[in-house]
Design a protein around this motif. Structure first.
Motif, mmCIF file in Angstrom:
data_model
loop_
_atom_site.group_PDB
_atom_site.id
_atom_site.type_symbol
_atom_site.label_atom_id
_atom_site.label_comp_id
_atom_site.label_asym_id
_atom_site.label_seq_id
_atom_site.Cartn_x
_atom_site.Cartn_y
_atom_site.Cartn_z
ATOM 1 N N TYR A 298 10.159 -1.171 -8.955
ATOM 2 C CA TYR A 298 10.257 -1.175 -7.495
ATOM 3 C C TYR A 298 11.084 0.016 -7.020
ATOM 4 N N ASP A 299 12.210 0.241 -7.642
ATOM 5 C CA ASP A 299 13.052 1.387 -7.279
ATOM 6 C C ASP A 299 12.285 2.693 -7.426
ATOM 7 N N GLU A 300 11.524 2.807 -8.507
ATOM 8 C CA GLU A 300 10.776 4.040 -8.750
ATOM 9 C C GLU A 300 9.668 4.219 -7.719
ATOM 10 N N GLN A 301 9.001 3.112 -7.347
ATOM 11 C CA GLN A 301 7.956 3.193 -6.330
ATOM 12 C C GLN A 301 8.532 3.652 -4.995
ATOM 13 N N MET A 302 9.665 3.073 -4.621
ATOM 14 C CA MET A 302 10.260 3.428 -3.345
ATOM 15 C C MET A 302 10.751 4.873 -3.352
ATOM 16 N N TYR B 196 13.780 5.740 8.313
ATOM 17 C CA TYR B 196 12.807 4.842 8.935
ATOM 18 C C TYR B 196 13.161 4.684 10.395
ATOM 19 N N GLU B 197 12.225 4.208 11.172
ATOM 20 C CA GLU B 197 12.466 3.868 12.568
ATOM 21 C C GLU B 197 12.376 2.360 12.721
ATOM 22 N N TYR B 198 13.200 1.826 13.605
ATOM 23 C CA TYR B 198 13.271 0.370 13.766
ATOM 24 C C TYR B 198 13.147 -0.002 15.236
ATOM 25 N N TYR B 199 12.314 -1.013 15.496
ATOM 26 C CA TYR B 199 12.148 -1.513 16.857
ATOM 27 C C TYR B 199 12.306 -3.033 16.831
ATOM 28 N N GLU B 200 13.191 -3.536 17.681
ATOM 29 C CA GLU B 200 13.426 -4.978 17.771
ATOM 30 C C GLU B 200 13.310 -5.406 19.228
ATOM 31 N N ILE C 30 0.832 -1.203 0.000
ATOM 32 C CA ILE C 30 0.000 0.000 0.000
ATOM 33 C C ILE C 30 0.864 1.250 0.000
ATOM 34 N N SER C 31 1.970 1.205 0.737
ATOM 35 C CA SER C 31 2.862 2.371 0.791
ATOM 36 C C SER C 31 3.421 2.713 -0.583
ATOM 37 N N ARG C 32 3.635 1.687 -1.399
ATOM 38 C CA ARG C 32 4.206 1.923 -2.725
ATOM 39 C C ARG C 32 3.137 2.276 -3.760
ATOM 40 N N LEU C 33 1.924 1.753 -3.585
ATOM 41 C CA LEU C 33 0.850 2.046 -4.537
ATOM 42 C C LEU C 33 0.243 3.425 -4.301
ATOM 43 N N TYR C 34 0.143 3.823 -3.039
ATOM 44 C CA TYR C 34 -0.518 5.091 -2.695
ATOM 45 C C TYR C 34 0.415 5.932 -1.816
ATOM 46 N N PRO C 35 1.521 6.392 -2.366
ATOM 47 C CA PRO C 35 2.565 7.023 -1.539
ATOM 48 C C PRO C 35 2.147 8.355 -0.929
ATOM 49 N N GLU C 36 1.089 8.983 -1.433
ATOM 50 C CA GLU C 36 0.686 10.275 -0.892
ATOM 51 C C GLU C 36 -0.678 10.218 -0.212
ATOM 52 N N THR C 37 -1.159 9.021 0.079
ATOM 53 C CA THR C 37 -2.474 8.867 0.702
ATOM 54 C C THR C 37 -2.368 8.724 2.209
ATOM 55 N N PHE C 38 -1.264 8.154 2.688
ATOM 56 C CA PHE C 38 -1.055 7.905 4.122
ATOM 57 C C PHE C 38 0.237 8.584 4.558
ATOM 58 N N ASP C 39 0.239 9.045 5.798
ATOM 59 C CA ASP C 39 1.439 9.697 6.316
ATOM 60 C C ASP C 39 2.236 8.796 7.260
ATOM 61 N N TYR C 40 1.612 7.698 7.709
ATOM 62 C CA TYR C 40 2.240 6.830 8.705
ATOM 63 C C TYR C 40 2.109 5.372 8.268
ATOM 64 N N LYS D 291 7.938 12.226 1.445
ATOM 65 C CA LYS D 291 8.246 12.527 2.846
ATOM 66 C C LYS D 291 7.123 12.110 3.820
ATOM 67 N N PRO D 292 6.855 10.815 3.902
ATOM 68 C CA PRO D 292 5.913 10.366 4.933
ATOM 69 C C PRO D 292 6.456 10.709 6.319
ATOM 70 N N LYS D 293 5.567 10.940 7.273
ATOM 71 C CA LYS D 293 6.008 11.325 8.614
ATOM 72 C C LYS D 293 6.616 10.163 9.389
ATOM 73 N N LEU D 294 6.228 8.930 9.035
ATOM 74 C CA LEU D 294 6.775 7.778 9.759
ATOM 75 C C LEU D 294 6.750 6.534 8.890
ATOM 76 N N PHE D 295 7.900 5.877 8.796
ATOM 77 C CA PHE D 295 7.994 4.538 8.209
ATOM 78 C C PHE D 295 8.642 3.683 9.287
ATOM 79 N N TRP D 296 7.849 2.815 9.917
ATOM 80 C CA TRP D 296 8.254 2.126 11.150
ATOM 81 C C TRP D 296 8.291 0.623 10.920
ATOM 82 N N ILE D 297 9.379 -0.010 11.330
ATOM 83 C CA ILE D 297 9.557 -1.451 11.190
ATOM 84 C C ILE D 297 9.754 -2.049 12.579
#
Length: 396
Positions: free
Chosen positions: A326-330, A369-373, A289-299, A337-343
């Motif tokens: 794929y490269d172009e989508q990313m 991106y932010e990462y939590y393990e 979804i993040s790659r298909l609709y890159p300007e629809t969601f901020d988080y 500039k999404p506000k958060l990309f969290w893994i």
């Protein structure tokens, strides 16, 4: 005179049967299970005087093999007490001579695909996870099962929607779209994930913004959870009706859900008011979804995500430029500039390598991106944690 004798005989017979029934009831011990003790230990009790071996199995991290053998008492009740358990929501079942059963003394049962398990909560303070997952004396949101039309899939479909206690149909609220994993459905996050309890408690404590939470069914070949659509009471197996194929993918049909929610609820109808997150398969859907609709969601929140990358694009592998799309989508996604990309993922999760590959790709392209393990694997215990953390990061 004859009528009086018949009446007396009937009364005596009734009293005798009642006495027999009470006697039988008195012979069967009253069993309460589980008993959560003040020190955090939990006692399980199960009545079966004919059983040869009884044990309890659950997701008890404090117990090495996750199974506890029960001891038989003279009254036919089998019992065992755990060591002190950490605050958490636990699932368990009982094994009787090799056969798995739910605990007949515990009416609280969850379904995970086709497996039924009992649940209980251990809590020691108002600051622990057990308290967060419990129903507390706070304002409660409304949980509804809602049918909507999906033109893309050509179906009437069902989803679960949480409206915060403050929702009055006048003020607009942001929306978090919360996606389940493989084998799940629109009931998974509300039942297994304790989503409404988590949101009620976080909102009441001022730890997250009041928001609408939308939990759709992510299986495009199934309209709803098993037993809740026209295919009837089939046995859930995680792959139901996949052989039929679908008119479109979950990602391709996702805007049907967003459009329905925006048209039927008081939502913030812009990017800053939308977040999407999911576990496992739902994490993969979130990634798509993040790659298909890159300007629809901020988080965006990827939880133990099945984020499979195109072959050849993983860094340090041959032909890493095979998938230009794929490269172009990313690039389009992160240029927006999404506000958060969290893994988020557990150290023992079997999808760790996929997530490691994705992080290498993001690092190579200097995408933020932010990462939590944390510890643990591909389990609901972790996904409840990830929901709790993600909800506190968004719409602020």
């Amino acid at each position: 005179m004859m009528k009086k004798r018949v009446f007396l005989f009937t009364c005596c017979a009734f009293l005798a049967l009642s006495s027999f029934g009470q006697q039988q009831l008195g012979q069967r011990p009253r069993v309460k299970s589980p008993v959560v003790n003040a020190d955090g230990t939990v006692t399980f009790n199960f009545y079966d005087p004919t059983a040869q071996r009884v044990s309890v199995s659950g997701d008890f991290e404090e117990i090495h093999n996750k199974r506890l053998d029960m001891a038989k008492q003279e009254n036919g009740v089998w019992t065992v007490t755990t060591p002190a358990l950490n605050p958490e929501l636990y699932s368990y079942s009982i094994s009787v001579d090799g056969q798995r059963f739910v605990d007949p003394s515990n009416s609280y049962v969850n379904r995970d695909i086709s497996t039924l398990s009992n649940i209980f909560i251990v809590s020691k303070s108002t600051d622990d996870k057990g308290h967060l997952y419990a129903v507390n004396n706070v304002p409660h949101g409304t949980l509804s099962r809602v049918w909507y039309d999906s033109p893309t899939l050509g179906q009437q479909r069902r989803m679960t929607i949480y409206l915060p206690a403050a929702y009055d149909g006048k003020k607009r609220f942001p929306v978090m779209y919360l996606l389940h994993g493989h084998g799940g459905d629109e009931t998974s996050w509300s039942d297994l994930g304790r989503a409404s309890q988590i949101m009620d408690n976080l909102i009441a404590e001022g730890k997250c913004v009041p928001m609408i939470v939308v939990m759709p069914n992510g299986n495009p070949t199934c309209n709803a959870a098993p037993g809740w659509w026209h295919e009837g009471m089939y046995t859930p197996d995680g792959n139901a009706f996949n052989q039929r194929g679908a008119k479109a993918s979950m990602e391709e049909s996702f805007m049907d859900i967003v459009n329905f929610v925006d048209n039927h609820y008081m939502t913030v109808k812009k990017r800053s008011g939308r977040a999407v997150t999911g576990l496992s398969m739902g994490g993969g859907h979130t990634f798509g979804i993040s790659r298909l609709y890159p300007e629809t969601f901020d988080y965006y929140g990827l939880q133990s995500a099945a984020c499979r990358m195109p072959r050849g694009i993983v860094p340090d592998t041959p032909n890493s430029n095979l998938n230009q799309d794929y490269d172009e989508q990313m690039k389009r996604l992160f240029d927006s500039k999404p506000k958060l990309f969290w893994i988020a993922i557990g150290k023992e999760d079997f999808l760790m390598q996929m997530n490691t590959d994705l992080r290498k790709y993001l690092d190579e392209h200097q995408y933020p991106y932010e990462y939590y393990e944390n510890d643990g694997g591909h389990i609901w215990r972790n996904w409840r944690i990830y929901l709790t953390l993600f909800a506190q990061k968004i719409f602020k």
